[in-house]
Write an enzyme that holds these catalytic residues in place. Structure first.
Site, PDB file in Angstrom:
ATOM      1  N   ALA A 256       7.505   0.161  -0.439  1.00 37.80           N
ATOM      2  CA  ALA A 256       8.468   0.752   0.510  1.00 37.80           C
ATOM      3  C   ALA A 256       9.485  -0.295   0.972  1.00 37.80           C
ATOM      4  CB  ALA A 256       7.720   1.317   1.711  1.00 37.80           C
TER       5      ALA A 256
ATOM      6  N   HIS B  70      -3.782 -19.910  20.708  1.00 41.04           N
ATOM      7  CA  HIS B  70      -5.234 -19.965  20.509  1.00 41.04           C
ATOM      8  C   HIS B  70      -5.918 -19.113  21.564  1.00 41.04           C
ATOM      9  CE1 HIS B  70      -9.101 -21.557  19.339  1.00 41.04           C
ATOM     10  NE2 HIS B  70      -9.343 -21.883  20.590  1.00 41.04           N
TER      11      HIS B  70
ATOM     12  N   ARG C  74       2.227   5.740 -10.886  1.00 41.91           N
ATOM     13  CA  ARG C  74       3.326   6.590 -10.424  1.00 41.91           C
ATOM     14  C   ARG C  74       4.484   6.478 -11.397  1.00 41.91           C
ATOM     15  NH1 ARG C  74       2.736   8.505  -5.315  1.00 41.91           N
ATOM     16  NH2 ARG C  74       4.965   8.827  -5.038  1.00 41.91           N
TER      17      ARG C  74
ATOM     18  N   GLU D  31     -12.123   2.135 -13.501  1.00 42.91           N
ATOM     19  CA  GLU D  31     -10.919   1.366 -13.834  1.00 42.91           C
ATOM     20  C   GLU D  31     -10.993   0.924 -15.296  1.00 42.91           C
ATOM     21  OE1 GLU D  31      -7.851   0.389 -12.658  1.00 42.91           O
ATOM     22  OE2 GLU D  31      -7.822  -0.511 -14.643  1.00 42.91           O
TER      23      GLU D  31
HETATM   24  P1  NAD Z   1      -1.555   1.236 -10.457  1.00 42.46           P
HETATM   25  O1  NAD Z   1      -0.779   1.134 -11.705  1.00 42.46           O
HETATM   26  O2  NAD Z   1      -1.532   0.128  -9.471  1.00 42.46           O
HETATM   27  O3  NAD Z   1      -3.110   1.514 -10.813  1.00 42.46           O
HETATM   28  C1  NAD Z   1      -3.530   2.535 -11.683  1.00 42.46           C
HETATM   29  C2  NAD Z   1      -4.757   2.072 -12.424  1.00 42.46           C
HETATM   30  O4  NAD Z   1      -5.271   3.183 -13.166  1.00 42.46           O
HETATM   31  C3  NAD Z   1      -4.486   0.964 -13.432  1.00 42.46           C
HETATM   32  O5  NAD Z   1      -5.224  -0.175 -13.071  1.00 42.46           O
HETATM   33  C4  NAD Z   1      -4.942   1.569 -14.770  1.00 42.46           C
HETATM   34  O6  NAD Z   1      -5.620   0.623 -15.591  1.00 42.46           O
HETATM   35  C5  NAD Z   1      -5.899   2.680 -14.321  1.00 42.46           C
HETATM   36  N1  NAD Z   1      -6.056   3.769 -15.282  1.00 42.46           N
HETATM   37  C6  NAD Z   1      -5.085   4.498 -15.898  1.00 42.46           C
HETATM   38  N2  NAD Z   1      -5.634   5.427 -16.730  1.00 42.46           N
HETATM   39  C7  NAD Z   1      -6.988   5.286 -16.622  1.00 42.46           C
HETATM   40  C8  NAD Z   1      -8.104   5.940 -17.212  1.00 42.46           C
HETATM   41  N3  NAD Z   1      -7.967   6.940 -18.098  1.00 42.46           N
HETATM   42  N4  NAD Z   1      -9.372   5.551 -16.865  1.00 42.46           N
HETATM   43  C9  NAD Z   1      -9.550   4.552 -15.976  1.00 42.46           C
HETATM   44  N5  NAD Z   1      -8.520   3.888 -15.399  1.00 42.46           N
HETATM   45  C10 NAD Z   1      -7.255   4.242 -15.705  1.00 42.46           C
HETATM   46  O7  NAD Z   1      -1.104   2.621  -9.803  1.00 42.46           O
HETATM   47  P2  NAD Z   1      -1.328   3.224  -8.355  1.00 42.46           P
HETATM   48  O8  NAD Z   1      -2.501   2.617  -7.678  1.00 42.46           O
HETATM   49  O9  NAD Z   1      -1.309   4.702  -8.590  1.00 42.46           O
HETATM   50  O10 NAD Z   1      -0.012   2.787  -7.580  1.00 42.46           O
HETATM   51  C11 NAD Z   1       1.283   3.115  -8.093  1.00 42.46           C
HETATM   52  C12 NAD Z   1       2.344   2.212  -7.522  1.00 42.46           C
HETATM   53  O11 NAD Z   1       2.554   2.497  -6.154  1.00 42.46           O
HETATM   54  C13 NAD Z   1       2.002   0.748  -7.641  1.00 42.46           C
HETATM   55  O12 NAD Z   1       3.155   0.049  -8.032  1.00 42.46           O
HETATM   56  C14 NAD Z   1       1.622   0.384  -6.234  1.00 42.46           C
HETATM   57  O13 NAD Z   1       1.873  -0.983  -5.942  1.00 42.46           O
HETATM   58  C15 NAD Z   1       2.499   1.299  -5.403  1.00 42.46           C
HETATM   59  N6  NAD Z   1       1.887   1.552  -4.099  1.00 42.46           N
HETATM   60  C16 NAD Z   1       1.806   0.558  -3.186  1.00 42.46           C
HETATM   61  C17 NAD Z   1       1.171   0.775  -1.980  1.00 42.46           C
HETATM   62  C18 NAD Z   1       1.107  -0.321  -0.975  1.00 42.46           C
HETATM   63  O14 NAD Z   1       2.016  -1.129  -0.922  1.00 42.46           O
HETATM   64  N7  NAD Z   1       0.055  -0.404  -0.169  1.00 42.46           N
HETATM   65  C19 NAD Z   1       0.586   1.990  -1.694  1.00 42.46           C
HETATM   66  C20 NAD Z   1       0.692   2.991  -2.640  1.00 42.46           C
HETATM   67  C21 NAD Z   1       1.326   2.757  -3.845  1.00 42.46           C
END
Ligand code: NAD
Length: 483
Positions: A332, A457, A283, A215
């Site tokens: 979603a 409970h 995304r 990260e």
């Molecule tokens: P995100 O933006 O949450 O996380 C991506 C991470 O990748 C970031 O923290 C960034 O710093 C890191 N990153 C980018 N380039 C990098 C590199 N070269 N080296 C190291 N780290 C790097 O994106 P995501 O996890 O792909 O999710 C995308 C979206 O989809 C978000 O808005 C998320 O909330 C949504 N989503 C939500 C759910 C859920 O509700 N459970 C599930 C899937 C996706």
């Protein structure tokens, strides 16, 4: 080129949760509705439900549950006095179970469409102007033009690609491909410690892959309350997930049936050699070719569709919902409420969305779930607040399940009005416990309202009740205020 004009009240482009829900609500409201979607599943068949069902949350949760059972049988079943030897996992069967869930639920959406007489067309749709959509489909030799009084854009999002770690589909894969592996890799790295990276990392780590999460940010999970993020960091690492913060990947390429990856942190440049690499770096909205240039649909500099607070685009009668806009996070249920909101607006009903009461969930084990504001954000604006925290391991029900009893429930209320401002949870079934907190915030409840509410409970929901009591230093199942 033969063109057929069909007049609809509403055309919805995209059949993910935002689009298909919006189409159903439009039909319920009496509108002649069509929904167009181009998703093809592994068998080359059309499949409703969008990325969320086919290659996102639902697929992830299905695999998460399988991985939890496998892990329990391998490492945690003996406490029940149950012994299981020679536990093995058949990954193609795990994937087939997930595919079956997707196919079954996609079929249910198709049945609901048929029940409501929603015309579903499989194909790629492009907005031509505020009343017309062109649909190209493999079923028809030439594109078809459809006409509607209102058009709802709901084409969702897809994984971003990193030029320095190009997807080859075999060694370097995207987050959708990571839900279709045919075997557990011995070593796995994931770029991105966001929601998706953590969800996928947890699954494959539990199935036995030695997993490293890279990260770029120095802080771990900045969205939930930091106390919850710190606990999550501790728990994931204790589960064997190798989380490296401040680690920015700079190159990755396949080499000798492995992936060689370089990343930089404060100590310098490091190299990793792993069997597979998942790129989970975010995304992007699916707006490429969504509108013909002459349609003049306004996008922002990041490709999101520009909308006002009513999800209206710059084109009269054209709306955009879900991951296509920056009105809220890519979730979603955000798409679902916007889908309902827009359908009702078309019917003349104005039922605005309370984005403040939007829940968030990270489907890991344990889960993370939250709604409202964090303690850190409220302290930063000098809001007078009081905080109550209750540890999950003090709850009776969690002990009887034999599940992971780590985690906590944290409630933040206004010090003077007692209004609940935020609830943050890490723990088993956190997403289910959170539902009551979302209702409390939606109805502007106070922490005293939660205290006065009778909870069955023993249940996990009592952890929220106890956290509300803790806020008044009255928690019943901890000897001292938990800190
Ligand atoms: P995100 O933006 O949450 O996380 C991506 C991470 O990748 C970031 O923290 C960034 O710093 C890191 N990153 C980018 N380039 C990098 C590199 N070269 N080296 C190291 N780290 C790097 O994106 P995501 O996890 O792909 O999710 C995308 C979206 O989809 C978000 O808005 C998320 O909330 C949504 N989503 C939500 C759910 C859920 O509700 N459970 C599930 C899937 C996706």
């Amino acid at each position: 080129m033969a063109e057929i004009h069909t007049l609809y009240d509403v055309i919805v482009i995209g059949a993910g949760p935002a689009g298909y829900i919006s189409a159903i609500r439009c039909a319920q409201l009496g509108f002649k509705t069509a929904c167009i979607d181009g998703w093809l599943n592994k068998k080359g068949q059309s499949s409703l439900g969008g990325a969320h069902l086919n290659a996102g949350c639902v697929a992830t949760i299905a695999l998460l549950e399988s991985s939890k059972i496998y892990h329990l049988l391998k490492h945690g079943i003996n406490v029940h006095g149950i012994y299981a030897d020679n536990i093995t996992v058949d990954i193609p069967k795990v994937i087939a179970r997930k595919d079956n869930i997707i196919e079954t639920f996609g079929g249910k959406i198709a049945d609901i469409f048929a029940y409501h007489k929603i015309d579903y067309l499989h194909g790629k749709a492009q907005l031509l102007n505020e009343k017309h959509v062109r649909v190209s489909s493999s079923d028809s030799p030439s594109p078809m033009v459809m006409e509607a009084k209102h058009i709802i854009l709901a084409t969702g999002s897809s994984p971003t690609e990193l030029p320095y770690a190009p997807i080859d589909g075999e060694f370097i894969i995207d987050t959708a491909m990571a839900l279709n592996l045919d075997a557990v890799p011995e070593t796995l790295a994931i770029i991105g410690g966001g929601v998706i990276g953590l969800e996928l990392g947890g699954i494959w780590n539990r199935f036995g892959a030695k997993t490293t999460l890279l990260e770029a940010q120095e802080t771990f999970l900045s969205l939930p309350d930091h106390e919850i993020s710190s606990e999550a960091y501790r728990i994931y690492r204790s589960q064997g997930l190798d989380v490296r913060l401040g680690a920015r990947v700079i190159t990755a390429k396949p080499h000798n049936n492995k992936v060689t990856l370089s990343y930089q942190d404060q100590q310098g440049t490091h190299t990793l050699c792993i069997d597979k690499l998942i790129v989970a770096s975010g995304r992007k909205p699916n707006t490429d070719n969504l509108a013909a240039p002459e349609a003049d649909l306004l996008l922002d500099e990041n490709g999101f569709v520009h909308v006002n607070e009513n999800c209206r685009t710059n084109l009269p009668g054209v709306y955009a919902i879900g991951d296509l806009t920056v009105l809220g996070p890519m979730l979603a249920h955000k798409g679902i409420v916007e889908g309902l909101f827009v359908a009702e607006q078309i019917a003349g009903i104005h039922n605005p969305i309370n984005y403040e009461a939007l829940p968030s969930v990270i489907y890991t084990d344990p889960e993370i779930a939250w709604v409202g504001q964090t303690e850190q954000a409220l302290r930063a604006i000098a809001e007078p607040i009081k905080v109550g925290v209750f540890p999950l391991n003090a709850n009776l029900r969690v002990h009887t399940t034999g599940q992971n009893n780590e985690g906590m429930v944290k409630i933040i209320a206004h010090a003077e009005t007692d209004a609940i401002l935020g609830v943050h949870i890490i723990g088993t079934h956190a997403s289910e416990i959170l539902a009551e907190a979302v209702l409390a915030i939606e109805f502007s409840a106070s922490s005293e309202d939660l205290v006065q509410t009778i909870h069955a409970h023993p249940t996990l929901s009592e952890t929220l009740h106890e956290a509300a009591l803790a806020l008044k230093n009255r928690a019943l199942h901890v000897p001292l205020p938990f800190s």
